[in-house]
Write a protein that holds these residues in place. Structure first.
Motif, PDB file in Angstrom:
ATOM      1  N   ALA A   1      61.505   8.081  75.218  1.00 50.25           N
ATOM      2  CA  ALA A   1      62.846   8.437  74.731  1.00 50.25           C
ATOM      3  C   ALA A   1      63.851   7.340  75.061  1.00 50.25           C
ATOM      4  O   ALA A   1      64.703   6.980  74.232  1.00 50.25           O
ATOM      5  N   ARG A   2      63.752   6.783  76.264  1.00 48.15           N
ATOM      6  CA  ARG A   2      64.649   5.674  76.612  1.00 48.15           C
ATOM      7  C   ARG A   2      64.438   4.482  75.696  1.00 48.15           C
ATOM      8  O   ARG A   2      65.398   3.830  75.251  1.00 48.15           O
ATOM      9  N   ARG A   3      63.174   4.190  75.361  1.00 51.45           N
ATOM     10  CA  ARG A   3      62.881   3.064  74.482  1.00 51.45           C
ATOM     11  C   ARG A   3      63.419   3.326  73.076  1.00 51.45           C
ATOM     12  O   ARG A   3      63.883   2.404  72.397  1.00 51.45           O
ATOM     13  N   LEU A   4      63.379   4.564  72.623  1.00 56.83           N
ATOM     14  CA  LEU A   4      63.927   4.894  71.305  1.00 56.83           C
ATOM     15  C   LEU A   4      65.447   4.758  71.294  1.00 56.83           C
ATOM     16  O   LEU A   4      66.033   4.322  70.303  1.00 56.83           O
ATOM     17  N   VAL A   5      66.088   5.115  72.391  1.00 53.49           N
ATOM     18  CA  VAL A   5      67.532   4.903  72.506  1.00 53.49           C
ATOM     19  C   VAL A   5      67.840   3.414  72.397  1.00 53.49           C
ATOM     20  O   VAL A   5      68.775   2.995  71.684  1.00 53.49           O
ATOM     21  N   GLU A   6      67.066   2.594  73.086  1.00 53.12           N
ATOM     22  CA  GLU A   6      67.274   1.143  73.016  1.00 53.12           C
ATOM     23  C   GLU A   6      67.102   0.623  71.596  1.00 53.12           C
ATOM     24  O   GLU A   6      67.744  -0.356  71.205  1.00 53.12           O
ATOM     25  N   ALA A   7      66.258   1.291  70.815  1.00 51.93           N
ATOM     26  CA  ALA A   7      66.015   0.871  69.429  1.00 51.93           C
ATOM     27  C   ALA A   7      67.051   1.429  68.462  1.00 51.93           C
ATOM     28  O   ALA A   7      66.978   1.151  67.267  1.00 51.93           O
ATOM     29  N   GLY A   8      68.010   2.220  68.960  1.00 49.86           N
ATOM     30  CA  GLY A   8      69.095   2.697  68.112  1.00 49.86           C
ATOM     31  C   GLY A   8      68.936   4.098  67.567  1.00 49.86           C
ATOM     32  O   GLY A   8      69.694   4.498  66.691  1.00 49.86           O
ATOM     33  N   VAL A   9      67.971   4.873  68.056  1.00 44.05           N
ATOM     34  CA  VAL A   9      67.794   6.247  67.577  1.00 44.05           C
ATOM     35  C   VAL A   9      68.864   7.134  68.206  1.00 44.05           C
ATOM     36  O   VAL A   9      68.995   7.169  69.431  1.00 44.05           O
ATOM     37  N   PRO A  10      69.637   7.885  67.406  1.00 46.85           N
ATOM     38  CA  PRO A  10      70.753   8.643  67.974  1.00 46.85           C
ATOM     39  C   PRO A  10      70.401   9.999  68.565  1.00 46.85           C
ATOM     40  O   PRO A  10      71.186  10.539  69.342  1.00 46.85           O
ATOM     41  N   PHE A  11      69.243  10.587  68.212  1.00 45.83           N
ATOM     42  CA  PHE A  11      68.946  11.917  68.761  1.00 45.83           C
ATOM     43  C   PHE A  11      67.447  12.051  68.991  1.00 45.83           C
ATOM     44  O   PHE A  11      66.648  11.885  68.075  1.00 45.83           O
ATOM     45  N   ILE A  12      67.087  12.375  70.231  1.00 47.81           N
ATOM     46  CA  ILE A  12      65.691  12.585  70.606  1.00 47.81           C
ATOM     47  C   ILE A  12      65.594  13.904  71.358  1.00 47.81           C
ATOM     48  O   ILE A  12      66.362  14.135  72.301  1.00 47.81           O
ATOM     49  N   THR A  13      64.683  14.773  70.948  1.00 47.70           N
ATOM     50  CA  THR A  13      64.421  16.024  71.656  1.00 47.70           C
ATOM     51  C   THR A  13      63.065  15.937  72.348  1.00 47.70           C
ATOM     52  O   THR A  13      62.072  15.541  71.738  1.00 47.70           O
ATOM     53  N   LEU A  14      63.041  16.302  73.621  1.00 50.98           N
ATOM     54  CA  LEU A  14      61.801  16.461  74.359  1.00 50.98           C
ATOM     55  C   LEU A  14      61.578  17.953  74.523  1.00 50.98           C
ATOM     56  O   LEU A  14      62.274  18.616  75.298  1.00 50.98           O
ATOM     57  N   ASN A  15      60.658  18.488  73.752  1.00 53.90           N
ATOM     58  CA  ASN A  15      60.431  19.937  73.700  1.00 53.90           C
ATOM     59  C   ASN A  15      59.350  20.312  74.702  1.00 53.90           C
ATOM     60  O   ASN A  15      58.161  20.169  74.434  1.00 53.90           O
ATOM     61  N   GLU A  16      59.761  20.791  75.870  1.00 51.41           N
ATOM     62  CA  GLU A  16      58.843  21.080  76.963  1.00 51.41           C
ATOM     63  C   GLU A  16      58.768  22.585  77.194  1.00 51.41           C
ATOM     64  O   GLU A  16      59.680  23.203  77.749  1.00 51.41           O
ATOM     65  N   GLY A  17      57.680  23.202  76.745  1.00 51.86           N
ATOM     66  CA  GLY A  17      57.501  24.632  76.895  1.00 51.86           C
ATOM     67  C   GLY A  17      56.982  25.006  78.272  1.00 51.86           C
ATOM     68  O   GLY A  17      56.745  24.159  79.141  1.00 51.86           O
ATOM     69  N   GLY A  18      56.812  26.333  78.478  1.00 52.65           N
ATOM     70  CA  GLY A  18      56.216  26.821  79.713  1.00 52.65           C
ATOM     71  C   GLY A  18      57.190  27.324  80.744  1.00 52.65           C
ATOM     72  O   GLY A  18      56.827  27.464  81.921  1.00 52.65           O
ATOM     73  N   TRP A  19      58.435  27.649  80.343  1.00 46.81           N
ATOM     74  CA  TRP A  19      59.442  28.090  81.307  1.00 46.81           C
ATOM     75  C   TRP A  19      59.758  29.583  81.199  1.00 46.81           C
ATOM     76  O   TRP A  19      60.753  30.045  81.742  1.00 46.81           O
ATOM     77  N   ASP A  20      58.883  30.318  80.528  1.00 49.97           N
ATOM     78  CA  ASP A  20      59.080  31.761  80.344  1.00 49.97           C
ATOM     79  C   ASP A  20      58.360  32.509  81.470  1.00 49.97           C
ATOM     80  O   ASP A  20      57.342  33.167  81.265  1.00 49.97           O
TER      81      ASP A  20
ATOM     82  N   ASP B   1      70.981   4.326  83.671  1.00 50.31           N
ATOM     83  CA  ASP B   1      72.132   3.804  84.402  1.00 50.31           C
ATOM     84  C   ASP B   1      71.917   2.339  84.786  1.00 50.31           C
ATOM     85  O   ASP B   1      72.793   1.495  84.602  1.00 50.31           O
ATOM     86  N   ARG B   2      70.741   2.009  85.294  1.00 54.65           N
ATOM     87  CA  ARG B   2      70.453   0.630  85.704  1.00 54.65           C
ATOM     88  C   ARG B   2      70.515  -0.338  84.537  1.00 54.65           C
ATOM     89  O   ARG B   2      70.872  -1.502  84.695  1.00 54.65           O
ATOM     90  N   ARG B   3      70.161   0.140  83.355  1.00 55.44           N
ATOM     91  CA  ARG B   3      70.136  -0.724  82.179  1.00 55.44           C
ATOM     92  C   ARG B   3      71.469  -0.745  81.421  1.00 55.44           C
ATOM     93  O   ARG B   3      71.567  -1.350  80.354  1.00 55.44           O
ATOM     94  N   GLY B   4      72.460  -0.081  81.957  1.00 59.76           N
ATOM     95  CA  GLY B   4      73.758  -0.051  81.300  1.00 59.76           C
ATOM     96  C   GLY B   4      73.793   0.833  80.072  1.00 59.76           C
ATOM     97  O   GLY B   4      74.684   0.692  79.235  1.00 59.76           O
TER      98      GLY B   4
END
Length: 463
Positions: A308-327, A355-358
């Protein structure tokens, strides 16, 4: 055509319906069948066939002009995480309410998290915790829809339903912002959330789903590489053939409305994505410093956070990490002990790395689920659904850290101070992404729809 649309007691006269609103293609509903193949994955393995063409027809990839805008990484804890065991411990409540975990001090005096949240507690100065969002949708389908879209379901829905009555935040961001470098503007990993689709905006704003495990040595995004045995040079030859064919008058005469013209555009876009150096770099996670990969954790969720961080660096404006198992109706405390160290450690690593990468100033990280959990621990050592209280983590994109917004009562039954709605939460996300939460969208039939019915952002989070 003048129309009026009500947002609460005030009424607003709308401008005439724009021409594009009546010419959009009929939208497809991605929620009706939630297999990974049904969620509009870009099939570059079918580059010379119809699969890619249809997928790209649905997406209409576009690059956003200008310099890097803000992005959002939404970490979705599907099932509804307990607020007691995360960011709102109640140590003075009776044992059947407070649970097994003690509160721990954070890096900010006076703010305490629950015991499992050790790495996030250490960076609390970078975090804002919202403790006072509440709503009335106590099942998974409805709660998911409300928090992902900012709009409550229009009709009662089942607990396991995948419903879409309004575009999701990711789809709206894709519609309003686009992306740069030929990459899709909206990603979801490893699957789409229940209500993460585009609704009336059209299927081209559905998420690009990356189901494969980036922690695997065999990780490969099929849609960003040529099919086996087919090199980019051969694809270029076939692309040139198509371009020569398109010079025929039948294809060149746009007045005919020949569908081949549109097909050619999507073939072109498919080639651009496959040949994009930015796309290749973004997904080549093996090029990361091993120490950085270790920091995120050598497990599926940790490496998805890194991706997800790498996609942000590439200019992607929205990334969802869908992590189930919290029910956690059953064995909540054992479940947290096993899973939370990896999970919260990866989220903390993501925030620290940005933060480190600005990048944290331009990247919003949000962590939440559809609701909280019941105050009283049930007979199976779990907690049940509870929408009167929940906790949300937010960091970055100008969000003032080291603060808690709102509060629940002494035993965590309900939000009691600075009570906020899902609409306020979603309006905040849009405002931080440079999208007007008060904007009016139009359905294909020309019906005006408020993006958010109450477009008031949470002021404490706006900086």
């Amino acid at each position: 055509m003048g129309q009026a649309l009500s947002r609460g007691p005030a009424r607003e006269t709308l401008p005439p319906t724009p021409a594009w609103a009546t010419t959009m293609a009929t939208p497809r509903n991605c929620e009706s069948s939630m297999t990974r193949r049904d969620c509009l994955r870009l099939g570059l393995g079918a580059l010379m066939g119809g699969g890619l063409v249809e997928s790209l027809r649905a997406r209409g990839l576009a690059a956003a002009p200008g310099s890097r805008p803000s992005s959002c990484i939404l970490v979705w804890m599907d099932g509804g995480p307990s607020h007691y065991e995360t960011f709102d411990p109640k140590p003075d409540a009776p044992a059947e309410i407070r649970g097994e975990f003690r509160p721990i001090e954070t890096s900010v005096p006076g703010i305490r998290f629950a015991q499992p949240m050790t790495r996030l507690a250490a960076i609390a100065d970078k975090l804002a915790i919202i403790r006072s969002i509440r709503h009335d949708q106590g099942n998974h389908g409805a709660g998911n829809h409300y928090m992902i879209t900012g709009a409550p379901p229009r009709i009662p829905v089942g607990c396991g339903a995948f419903v879409s009555f309004h575009p999701s935040m990711g789809a709206v961001t894709a519609h309003e912002r686009g992306a740069s470098g030929g990459l899709p503007p909206y990603f979801s990993m490893p699957s789409m959330t229940r209500s993460g689709g585009p609704n009336f905006l059209g299927a081209k704003y559905a998420p690009f789903v990356v189901p494969d495990d980036p922690n695997s040595s065999r990780f490969r995004v099929r849609d960003v590489a040529p099919p086996g045995g087919l090199e980019v040079a051969r694809v270029e030859d076939r692309r040139g053939l198509r371009e020569r064919l398109d010079r025929f008058r039948r294809f060149a005469d746009r007045a005919t409305g020949d569908p081949a013209l549109a097909l050619d555009e999507y073939y072109h876009q498919g080639y651009e994505l496959m040949a994009s150096p930015m796309a290749q770099r973004a997904f080549d996670i093996s090029q990361e410093d091993p120490r950085v990969r270790d920091m995120y954790g050598r497990h599926s969720f940790g490496q998805r956070c890194l991706l997800a961080r790498r996609l942000v660096e590439a200019g992607v404006p929205f990334i969802t990490l869908n992590e189930g198992g919290w029910d956690h109706h059953v064995s909540l405390f054992d479940g947290f002990r096993k899973r939370m160290p990896r999970f919260e450690g990866a989220v903390a690593a993501l925030i620290q790395d940005l933060d480190r990468r600005g990048l944290l100033e331009s990247t919003l990280v949000v962590v939440l689920g559809e609701f909280g959990r019941t105050p009283k621990i049930n007979k199976d050592a779990g907690r049940d659904h509870w929408s009167n209280a929940m906790s949300v983590l937010m960091a970055g994109c100008g969000t003032p850290g080291g603060q808690v917004v709102g509060a629940t009562d002494a035993q965590g039954y309900a939000a009691s101070d600075r009570i906020l709605s899902p609409e306020n939460f979603v309006a905040t996300i849009y405002a931080k992404l440079g999208i007007d939460p008060g904007k009016i969208l139009y359905t294909p039939s020309g019906r005006p729809t408020f993006l958010v019915s109450d477009p008031t952002p949470i002021r404490e989070l706006m900086g």
